[in-house]
Motif scaffolding. Sequence first.
Motif, short mmCIF file in Angstrom:
data_model
loop_
_atom_site.label_atom_id
_atom_site.label_comp_id
_atom_site.label_asym_id
_atom_site.label_seq_id
_atom_site.Cartn_x
_atom_site.Cartn_y
_atom_site.Cartn_z
N THR A 42 0.89 -1.13 -0.04
CA THR A 42 0.08 0.01 -0.05
C THR A 42 0.81 1.33 -0.08
OG1 THR A 42 -1.65 -1.25 1.24
CG2 THR A 42 -1.89 1.31 1.12
N MET A 45 1.71 2.66 -3.27
CA MET A 45 0.77 3.47 -4.10
C MET A 45 0.95 4.98 -3.64
SD MET A 45 -2.63 1.25 -3.76
CE MET A 45 -3.65 2.14 -4.84
N SER A 77 0.66 -3.16 -11.24
CA SER A 77 -0.20 -2.01 -11.00
C SER A 77 -0.73 -2.48 -9.54
CB SER A 77 -1.32 -1.89 -11.83
OG SER A 77 -2.08 -0.95 -11.32
N TYR A 79 -2.97 -1.00 -7.59
CA TYR A 79 -4.01 -0.90 -7.73
C TYR A 79 -5.04 -2.08 -8.35
CZ TYR A 79 -8.95 0.81 -8.55
OH TYR A 79 -10.40 0.77 -8.51
N ASN A 80 -4.53 -2.43 -9.39
CA ASN A 80 -5.03 -3.55 -10.08
C ASN A 80 -4.84 -5.08 -9.34
OD1 ASN A 80 -6.18 -2.13 -12.10
ND2 ASN A 80 -4.54 -2.78 -13.45
#
Length: 133
Positions: A42, A45, A77, A79-80
């Motif tokens: 996290t 990100m 990614s 997020y993905n």
Amino acid sequence: MRNTVVVTIVGTVLNMVMTILAAYPLSRRRLLGRNALLMMITVTMLFVAGIIPNFILIKTLGLINSYWAVWLPGLISTYNMFVMKTFMEGLPEEIEESAAMDGAGDWRILMQIFIPLYKPILAALSLFYAVSW
């Protein structure tokens, strides 16, 4: 045109493989240190290195003027990966338990049982990755 097709197809396949290989173990509650790993992922990100550190990394690895210079920085990614992990957590754990009782290992469970069940999320994320290339 050929470069665009090669970068898009191979990049999408590499992205999907890495996303599956990251999201599957993180979706299993039996993974030791799962919460710490999720927290570290996290953080990636929130803090992005930037273009100059990426260039220095590619140059140091000797990947200048290669396809890997394009594929490697965007290999996954975050997020993905979280989207796929959330989808994987929605499937019942009893499927994995019953396959393990029948003698299937982790790779067989992933490849022969879960991958066919992941078709909707695989299609959606493949589209996201292909468009991003």
